[in-house]
Structure formats: C-alpha cells, structure tokens
Design an enzyme around this catalytic site. Structure first.
Site, short mmCIF file in Angstrom:
data_model
loop_
_atom_site.label_atom_id
_atom_site.label_comp_id
_atom_site.label_asym_id
_atom_site.label_seq_id
_atom_site.Cartn_x
_atom_site.Cartn_y
_atom_site.Cartn_z
N HIS A 120 1.60 5.11 -1.87
CA HIS A 120 1.48 6.02 -2.53
C HIS A 120 2.46 7.15 -3.09
O HIS A 120 2.97 7.68 -2.47
CB HIS A 120 0.38 7.58 -1.85
CG HIS A 120 -0.51 7.15 -1.23
ND1 HIS A 120 -1.81 7.08 -2.19
CD2 HIS A 120 -1.33 6.43 -0.11
CE1 HIS A 120 -3.39 6.65 -1.11
NE2 HIS A 120 -2.00 5.93 0.22
N HIS A 153 -10.24 1.56 1.27
CA HIS A 153 -9.72 2.35 2.58
C HIS A 153 -11.32 1.69 3.09
O HIS A 153 -12.57 2.54 3.05
CB HIS A 153 -9.99 3.24 2.18
CG HIS A 153 -10.07 4.70 3.00
ND1 HIS A 153 -8.62 5.34 3.45
CD2 HIS A 153 -11.18 4.83 4.15
CE1 HIS A 153 -8.89 5.47 4.48
NE2 HIS A 153 -10.88 5.90 4.38
N HIS A 182 0.73 -1.18 -0.39
CA HIS A 182 -0.04 -0.10 0.29
C HIS A 182 0.97 1.29 0.01
O HIS A 182 1.30 1.59 1.23
CB HIS A 182 -0.97 0.30 1.44
CG HIS A 182 -1.54 1.17 1.40
ND1 HIS A 182 -3.46 1.05 1.64
CD2 HIS A 182 -1.84 2.48 1.26
CE1 HIS A 182 -4.35 2.44 2.17
NE2 HIS A 182 -2.88 3.35 1.24
N ASP A 208 1.35 2.67 3.91
CA ASP A 208 0.40 4.04 3.78
C ASP A 208 1.22 5.42 3.24
O ASP A 208 1.40 5.99 3.82
CB ASP A 208 -0.83 3.79 4.15
CG ASP A 208 -1.80 4.80 3.97
OD1 ASP A 208 -1.93 5.30 2.75
OD2 ASP A 208 -2.31 5.20 4.92
N HIS A 239 -5.03 -0.20 5.27
CA HIS A 239 -4.59 -0.11 7.15
C HIS A 239 -4.72 -0.16 8.18
O HIS A 239 -5.48 1.06 8.16
CB HIS A 239 -4.14 2.08 6.68
CG HIS A 239 -5.10 2.25 5.54
ND1 HIS A 239 -6.39 2.18 5.91
CD2 HIS A 239 -5.18 2.73 4.79
CE1 HIS A 239 -7.01 2.89 4.95
NE2 HIS A 239 -6.58 3.21 4.14
N LYS A 284 -9.72 -0.29 -5.85
CA LYS A 284 -9.32 0.23 -4.68
C LYS A 284 -10.89 0.96 -4.72
O LYS A 284 -11.02 1.77 -5.83
CB LYS A 284 -8.09 1.04 -4.96
CG LYS A 284 -8.26 2.17 -3.24
CD LYS A 284 -7.36 1.32 -2.15
CE LYS A 284 -7.92 1.65 -0.84
NZ LYS A 284 -6.26 2.18 -0.09
#
Ligand SMILES: NC(=O)N[C@@H](CC(=O)O)C(=O)O
Ligand SMILES: [Zn+2]
Ligand SMILES: [Zn+2]
Length: 345
Positions: free
Chosen positions: A15, A136, A13, A247, A174, A99
């Site tokens: 970004h 999420h 995970h 994350d 997460h 996602k």
C-alpha cells in the site's frame, strides 16, 4: 553468516496511498524492491484502467531519480466490474492483477464485493486472460469471530470460487493461519500466497500482552503461535507457492494511536531486514532469496530482477517516527527497536 546477497526482491503486496504521502513512502520501498504490486484501496478505489494508469504516473513521480522501481498496478473489484474493464486492464500491459476485498473486511473496503456471484463475468475474463485475482481472505459476517474469519473464508468463499473457476490464478494475500498455509500448499499450481514479515515474526501476544500496541494491529489480525509457526514453515519450505508481500500499510500516527485505531503495519522501511530476521530464526536464511526474489516473478510470469541487494549483520535502531503528512508523522513497525540485519546502501 554476516552478509547475504539476493537477486533484487519484489513486494507482491504493498500500500502506497496517494497524494502528499507518496514522496514519504515510495522511496522506502524503491530502496529495497525492484517492483511492487500496488494495492488499489484508495479513496475512491482504483476501479478502472484509466485510474490505475494515472495512479501509476503519480507513484513514478515520487520515485527518487536514478531508481528504476516499477509499480505493478491492480484494479479494485466491485459488484459492477465488467469483463470489458478487465480486458482493457490486461491490454494496457501495466495492470497485472485484480483485487478482491469482501465489502467491509478491511481498510477502504466499503466499495468491495458484496457477493462474488455479481463478479462472474469479470472473473471469467480474468481466468481466460491469465490475470490473477488477489484475495483479502476474510469473511465479514458479524457472528464470525475475528480470529476465525480467514479459516471460514476458505470454506465459504475460496473453495466455491475455485470450483467455479478452476483455471483462475489466485493469490491468497497476507495469509495468517495454518489453515490457509495448508490450503494453498494442497491447491493446484495456480493458487499461491503472500506472507508478511510481521506475521512471520509475531503472534498476537506481541499486540496484547503488557499493554495494547496499536502498531501491531493489522488485518488479518495476528494469530496464536501455532499459526505463526505454520507460516514460517510455509515461507521457508522452498515451495514456489509462497512469496514476499509486505502488506506495508501506512497510516498517520494519530490514526493508529487512537481509541479506534486503523488496521495496518508500516513495515516498508525495514522490510527485508524483518524477513531476514524471521528466516534466520527459522535457520533458513538460504531460502530467503527464493521467497523474496524468485517465486513471485515465476507465479506472475515475469522475469526476475537483474540487480542484487545485500543485507549485512550490522545492528541499527529503527527511528521512533518518520515524516508522513504536513501535520503527522508515521510510526514504523518496531520503532525504536534494534534489528540485527541492515540493507547495505
Ligand atoms: N492490512 C491492513 O491491516 N490494512 C490494509 C488493508 C489490507 O491489506 O487488508 C490497509 O490498507 O491499511
Ligand atoms: Zn487485506
Ligand atoms: Zn494489504
């Protein structure tokens, strides 16, 4: 123990953002990880296979020469994602997952899903193809307290979703609560979870006691100590359902240190060091390799990485800032603080 060698880990995970910041953030992850699941919450979001493949090329262009870091791409699910788009993504062999952002739940989630009923065809295609849905897991209803949004999501969204699509592979991303850890542990083998290093290391006091510390503000928000303990227990349990997902979520310094600061902690530069600290505190360093390097590939049906990384006990201090955009720096989590473990070059 003063040194620990692991099969090269993956970040399930991550970004990386886009454009001018790619060269600033991609090398930090490529140094530590063999592969990473790349989050699609760009502006505009990555909703098509074509966009995902183009984004992949931009990421690869920012990987340092001689490094074989592999970005594993994802699509951003919307109310309009078609079963055909899911099939195209799967057929590309380069898009691993889809996602789910509930609309309004987190950074760049405005185009997210307003009602999962709109996604039935896409999700059915994913279940058929064995493509995981990454979630999420927070409700967005204004009347639900921010600290309760994950637990409420399990009852209102996760359970009905799995009842409707029992063969769907799901990663509860997460996770931050004892409720989510217990839910995943009790669920079928097709349900797993990622756990960040910061949720293993810190409870909400770290963010709020002695001054408000915006670099610890992320979503789902840090919870109370009881939840951190439950996450540590899950991560160090040896269960293949729990694996590493940093994350790491870069935001420019000025967007974090603000009257309305963005959610996200930039942890990539010391990700493995943070996890080693947490596992050592739990007396479970020998369980780090499974969590970081074995459980994720097994769940995704991918081979383990072949190389290794070594962490040594060699205290070092995280820089106060790192370069980010032309005008702005980025502040890594625990900037200016000393860590015991260090990734050996
Ligand atoms: N975790 C965060 O606080 N922020 C993430 C989005 C997300 O993963 O929810 C981001 O993209 O900045
Ligand atoms: Zn999220
Ligand atoms: Zn994220």
């Amino acid at each position: 123990m003063n040194s620990i060698t692991l099969t090269r880990p993956d970040d399930w995970h991550l970004h990386l953002r886009d454009g001018e910041v790619l060269p600033a953030v991609v090398p930090a992850s490529a140094r530590q990880m063999g592969r990473a699941i790349i989050m699609p919450n760009l502006k505009p979001p990555v909703t098509t296979t074509e966009q995902a493949l183009a984004y992949r090329e931009r990421i690869l262009a920012a990987v340092p020469a001689g490094n074989d870091f592999e970005p594993l791409m994802t699509l951003y699910l919307t109310d309009r994602t078609s079963a055909e788009e899911i099939e195209r993504a799967h057929a590309s062999g380069l898009v691993q997952a889809v996602k789910l952002y509930p609309a309004g739940a987190t950074t760049n989630s405005d185009s997210g899903v307003t009602d999962l009923a709109n996604c039935d065809a896409a999700i059915a295609a994913m279940a058929r193809l064995g493509m995981p849905l990454l979630v999420h897991g927070e409700v967005t209803d204004a009347e639900i307290d921010i600290f309760d949004r994950e637990a409420v999501f399990i009852e209102r969204v996760m359970k009905p979703l799995l009842d409707r699509h029992p063969s769907l592979k799901v990663v509860f991303e997460h996770i931050t609560t004892a409720d989510a850890a217990a839910f995943v542990a009790a669920a079928p083998a097709s349900v797993a979870a990622t756990i960040t290093a910061h949720h293993l290391l810190f409870n909400r006091n770290r963010m709020l006691v002695g001054g408000i510390r915006p670099h610890y503000y992320c979503l789902p928000i840090l919870k109370r100590e009881r939840h951190r303990q439950a996450l540590l227990e899950a991560a160090t349990s040896g269960s293949g359902k729990f694996f590493l997902g940093t994350d790491s979520a870069p935001h420019a310094q000025g967007d974090k240190e603000s009257a309305c600061g963005c959610a996200g902690a930039y942890t990539a530069p010391a990700a493995l060091e943070f996890y080693a600290t947490a596992f050592e505190q739990a007396g479970a360093l020998e369980r780090l390799e499974g969590f970081a390097s074995h459980h994720g590939p097994a769940f995704y049906g991918l081979p383990r990485n072949t190389g290794t990384v070594t962490l040594v006990r060699d205290p070092w201090t995280l820089p106060e800032t790192l370069p980010y955009t032309v005008n702005q720096a980025i502040v890594p989590l625990q900037a200016g603080e000393t860590l015991d473990w260090k990734l050996k070059e």
